[in-house]
Design a protein around this motif. Sequence first.
Motif, PDB file in Angstrom:
ATOM      1  N   LEU A 163     -19.315 -51.246 -64.060  1.00 48.00           N
ATOM      2  CA  LEU A 163     -20.418 -51.817 -63.284  1.00 48.00           C
ATOM      3  C   LEU A 163     -20.477 -53.333 -63.419  1.00 48.00           C
ATOM      4  O   LEU A 163     -21.169 -53.995 -62.657  1.00 48.00           O
ATOM      5  N   ASN A 164     -19.748 -53.863 -64.370  1.00 48.15           N
ATOM      6  CA  ASN A 164     -19.777 -55.310 -64.587  1.00 48.15           C
ATOM      7  C   ASN A 164     -18.673 -56.020 -63.805  1.00 48.15           C
ATOM      8  O   ASN A 164     -18.924 -57.003 -63.113  1.00 48.15           O
ATOM      9  N   ILE A 194     -21.389 -42.807 -65.664  1.00 46.04           N
ATOM     10  CA  ILE A 194     -21.972 -43.734 -66.638  1.00 46.04           C
ATOM     11  C   ILE A 194     -23.442 -43.380 -66.840  1.00 46.04           C
ATOM     12  O   ILE A 194     -24.203 -43.273 -65.868  1.00 46.04           O
ATOM     13  N   ALA A 195     -23.816 -43.175 -68.112  1.00 44.55           N
ATOM     14  CA  ALA A 195     -25.219 -42.880 -68.412  1.00 44.55           C
ATOM     15  C   ALA A 195     -25.965 -44.149 -68.808  1.00 44.55           C
ATOM     16  O   ALA A 195     -27.158 -44.276 -68.544  1.00 44.55           O
ATOM     17  N   GLY A 196     -25.260 -45.042 -69.460  1.00 39.76           N
ATOM     18  CA  GLY A 196     -25.909 -46.268 -69.912  1.00 39.76           C
ATOM     19  C   GLY A 196     -24.956 -47.059 -70.780  1.00 39.76           C
ATOM     20  O   GLY A 196     -23.755 -46.771 -70.827  1.00 39.76           O
ATOM     21  N   THR A 197     -25.518 -48.059 -71.447  1.00 42.03           N
ATOM     22  CA  THR A 197     -24.751 -48.764 -72.483  1.00 42.03           C
ATOM     23  C   THR A 197     -25.307 -48.282 -73.830  1.00 42.03           C
ATOM     24  O   THR A 197     -26.419 -47.753 -73.874  1.00 42.03           O
ATOM     25  N   SER A 251     -27.253 -47.503 -76.974  1.00 37.40           N
ATOM     26  CA  SER A 251     -28.610 -47.882 -77.375  1.00 37.40           C
ATOM     27  C   SER A 251     -28.741 -47.638 -78.872  1.00 37.40           C
ATOM     28  O   SER A 251     -27.785 -47.242 -79.526  1.00 37.40           O
ATOM     29  N   ARG A 310     -30.147 -45.250 -80.149  1.00 36.87           N
ATOM     30  CA  ARG A 310     -30.019 -43.826 -80.447  1.00 36.87           C
ATOM     31  C   ARG A 310     -28.631 -43.273 -80.195  1.00 36.87           C
ATOM     32  O   ARG A 310     -28.222 -42.286 -80.776  1.00 36.87           O
ATOM     33  N   ASN A 343     -29.376 -44.458 -63.328  1.00 32.71           N
ATOM     34  CA  ASN A 343     -28.451 -44.792 -64.422  1.00 32.71           C
ATOM     35  C   ASN A 343     -27.690 -46.088 -64.122  1.00 32.71           C
ATOM     36  O   ASN A 343     -27.471 -46.924 -64.999  1.00 32.71           O
ATOM     37  N   THR A 403     -28.521 -49.539 -66.043  1.00 37.71           N
ATOM     38  CA  THR A 403     -27.428 -50.041 -66.873  1.00 37.71           C
ATOM     39  C   THR A 403     -27.065 -51.473 -66.482  1.00 37.71           C
ATOM     40  O   THR A 403     -26.835 -52.335 -67.336  1.00 37.71           O
ATOM     41  N   THR A 404     -27.041 -51.723 -65.181  1.00 40.00           N
ATOM     42  CA  THR A 404     -26.671 -53.060 -64.710  1.00 40.00           C
ATOM     43  C   THR A 404     -27.755 -54.087 -65.031  1.00 40.00           C
ATOM     44  O   THR A 404     -27.461 -55.236 -65.360  1.00 40.00           O
ATOM     45  N   LYS A 430     -34.145 -54.250 -67.861  1.00 39.85           N
ATOM     46  CA  LYS A 430     -33.329 -53.120 -68.304  1.00 39.85           C
ATOM     47  C   LYS A 430     -34.052 -52.391 -69.428  1.00 39.85           C
ATOM     48  O   LYS A 430     -34.616 -53.030 -70.322  1.00 39.85           O
ATOM     49  N   GLU A 470     -33.432 -50.606 -72.610  1.00 35.75           N
ATOM     50  CA  GLU A 470     -32.305 -50.494 -73.543  1.00 35.75           C
ATOM     51  C   GLU A 470     -32.233 -49.095 -74.157  1.00 35.75           C
ATOM     52  O   GLU A 470     -31.154 -48.540 -74.305  1.00 35.75           O
ATOM     53  N   ASP A 471     -33.386 -48.533 -74.517  1.00 35.57           N
ATOM     54  CA  ASP A 471     -33.405 -47.156 -75.044  1.00 35.57           C
ATOM     55  C   ASP A 471     -33.744 -46.226 -73.880  1.00 35.57           C
ATOM     56  O   ASP A 471     -34.898 -45.866 -73.657  1.00 35.57           O
ATOM     57  N   TRP A 472     -32.719 -45.858 -73.161  1.00 36.02           N
ATOM     58  CA  TRP A 472     -32.891 -45.269 -71.833  1.00 36.02           C
ATOM     59  C   TRP A 472     -32.885 -43.742 -71.817  1.00 36.02           C
ATOM     60  O   TRP A 472     -33.138 -43.125 -70.782  1.00 36.02           O
ATOM     61  N   GLU A 473     -32.626 -43.113 -72.964  1.00 35.31           N
ATOM     62  CA  GLU A 473     -32.326 -41.682 -72.952  1.00 35.31           C
ATOM     63  C   GLU A 473     -33.449 -40.814 -72.390  1.00 35.31           C
ATOM     64  O   GLU A 473     -33.186 -39.807 -71.733  1.00 35.31           O
ATOM     65  N   ASP A 474     -34.707 -41.185 -72.635  1.00 31.06           N
ATOM     66  CA  ASP A 474     -35.807 -40.306 -72.223  1.00 31.06           C
ATOM     67  C   ASP A 474     -36.054 -40.315 -70.718  1.00 31.06           C
ATOM     68  O   ASP A 474     -36.623 -39.373 -70.179  1.00 31.06           O
ATOM     69  N   LEU A 498     -26.066 -56.266 -67.801  1.00 30.13           N
ATOM     70  CA  LEU A 498     -24.646 -56.531 -67.998  1.00 30.13           C
ATOM     71  C   LEU A 498     -24.366 -58.032 -67.857  1.00 30.13           C
ATOM     72  O   LEU A 498     -25.161 -58.751 -67.231  1.00 30.13           O
TER      73      LEU A 498
END
Lengths: 53, 634
Positions: free
Chosen positions: A10-11, A45-48, A50, A52, B246, B250-251, B263, B265-269, B584
């Motif tokens: 994505l970058n 891609i789920a994310g970068t 974190s 967790r 997502n 992310t971007t 953004k 950063e703790d995106w899981e939830d 990013l």
Amino acid sequence: MAKEQKIRCLNCFERMPVPARAKRLTCPKCSVEYVIAWRGSQAKIAGTPSKRV
Amino acid sequence: MPLTRKIGYIDLSDRNIKTSSIPEALRRLYLGGRGLDIYLLYNHLKPGCDPMGPENVVTVSAGLLGGSMAPAAARCHSGAKSPLTYGVGSCNMGGFFAPELTFAGFHHLLFTGKADKPVYLWVHDGELELRDAQHLWGRDAFETQKLIREELGDEEIQIACIGPAGENLVRYANIRTGLKNAGGRSGVGCIWGSKNLKAIAARGTMEVSNRYPLEALDYAYKWQKQVTDTKLAQALGYDGTMMIWNVTNTTGLLRYRNFQSNKLEDWEDLTIERFHEQYHEGVTACFGCPVHCRHKWRIKKGPLAGLYGEGPEYNTQMCMGGMLNITNWESILQGQYLVDKYGFDMAEFANIAAWAFEIYEKGIIDERDTGGIKLDWSNADELLPLLLEQVAYRKGIGDLLAEGPIKALEKLGKPEAEYYLLHIKGLGNMLSDERPTPSFALGIATSTRGCDHLRSRPAIDLYHLPEKVLEEAFDGGPMSSDFTSHVGKARQIWVMERVYAVVDSIGTCKFHTLFFSPHMPSWNEWAKMIYYVTGMELTPQELRDIGERIYTLERMFNYREAGLDRKDDALPERYFAEAVPGGLPVVKGTKMDREKFEKLLDEYYDFHGWDKKGRVPQETLEKLSLDKEPSHML
């Protein structure tokens, strides 16, 4: 044999091959690291990373 | 044929009702839906009128292809002078109401005046009847639909209505049909409320014949296949609009805690995966659509067990979530349920509520201003139901937040709060952070209904498609594949404004367009479908010209009613003053450059044939046959 999957960074938009069931992937061109999610055999891609993951 | 569908004129003050055919000449200029609605507004509204007064008018319509064999010809448009921008009020929703209006014999309704007590309009097989709605006043959007079906004894009746927010003149009240379809932006539901118009119920059995039925059927099949063959439609059919999150999170293209981060950063939830695991129950679709992008959800356990609804959308994920620092799905789903029930625009609410949280955080307001509520970001999920209720019923701080950006700032009387309230022309900014994307930023700045993505957003600008593909999609170049570049972005917005103007006027869905994929139906497909359904021959270029005419007439309306021109095609100061803090590397540290933005505006005005002030010169008026407006042909 399953077709090799590629996803785009994505970058920098480099197409990156995804090893089967990989959970992390680093772009070979710009070095951004991603967390990979799988839906069946499809990677995305789920994310970068974190705190967790 | 759809061309036989009529317009109904309903004077709410004296209850006079009449109907008329719609001249084909006007269809050739404006098609229907949003296009004919702006024609009607421009012609019937008393210039300079108070949006909340009886001289405002309300339009309700199906598109030219509404209810026909064309896929996803489900969209309903409603227009009025906006109580937020004082310019174009324009909202659009899916579902089944617009096709049912068509089956009942009508494509357009025009409401004038003000009823002396609450009423609803019953539309059935060519008949229009105003009925008492006093027993419905105070009822929420779900109850209203149920009670009307019971009263009229037909479960198949489709209803568009307002909830308590519209009755209480929340300036961003919306109109609703079904569980979640909302004509959300620009406060049209507030104008319904100001006229004591609670609902419109439609049921029809009148045939919608197609001019060339076999060809129309064959072409509808091809259209469906063209759409469902795209990866985009397949993803939409599984994840709905949240498929985007997502990537954009992310971007770093989203907006958290008002505008303090781009953004999570703790995106899981907040992921679609988490939603699927716990709340997803299936998918559903609007009339005639093969994509079925709308989730059905239910909370299965805990204090909110049993709560169910449709959606959520990407918009919900952020407006009830990220913008307000909320990342637990149950609060987000409850928030969506409540805005659906009360009937107001969640995007506008999220914008102004996030502003209140930030100015509380910065000490500009305190508990004396909030009615004792501690607007602490960490409590936002607990406060959400209370704030939604306070807005719907104009209680406590809700009375201020219900005013929308311009009036709320006036009432608060604290000039230092203005910088933190993001809006364009009086309509609040939504979930995206457009600082890294000049195309998106230009689009929200120039949108005729105020800040909004659905007037022009070229989402495919994010895909890094080959320049050749982009130049073909956008009718020329040069065109950069880089979403941070300014090259070709004015052209993208100009093209998309015309695309959306036409799609909103034939009444099909934007998800079947260039919005998300260059492989979707476009000018050629629309021209063919219009021909097979109606027999009207329009070339792809004539359709482009119609889009230009519609957009330009909206522009003229904005200038006539509110003096909106170049000075108002502006971005909030924060877009220029603060750089994006996260995301990013391609995004981090970017902000809008004022000089480049002004050049982009110049380029954009040139495409439209407007002058440097963003006004419409005589030669453009003549070229678009707008020089005789208002022409009173309908």
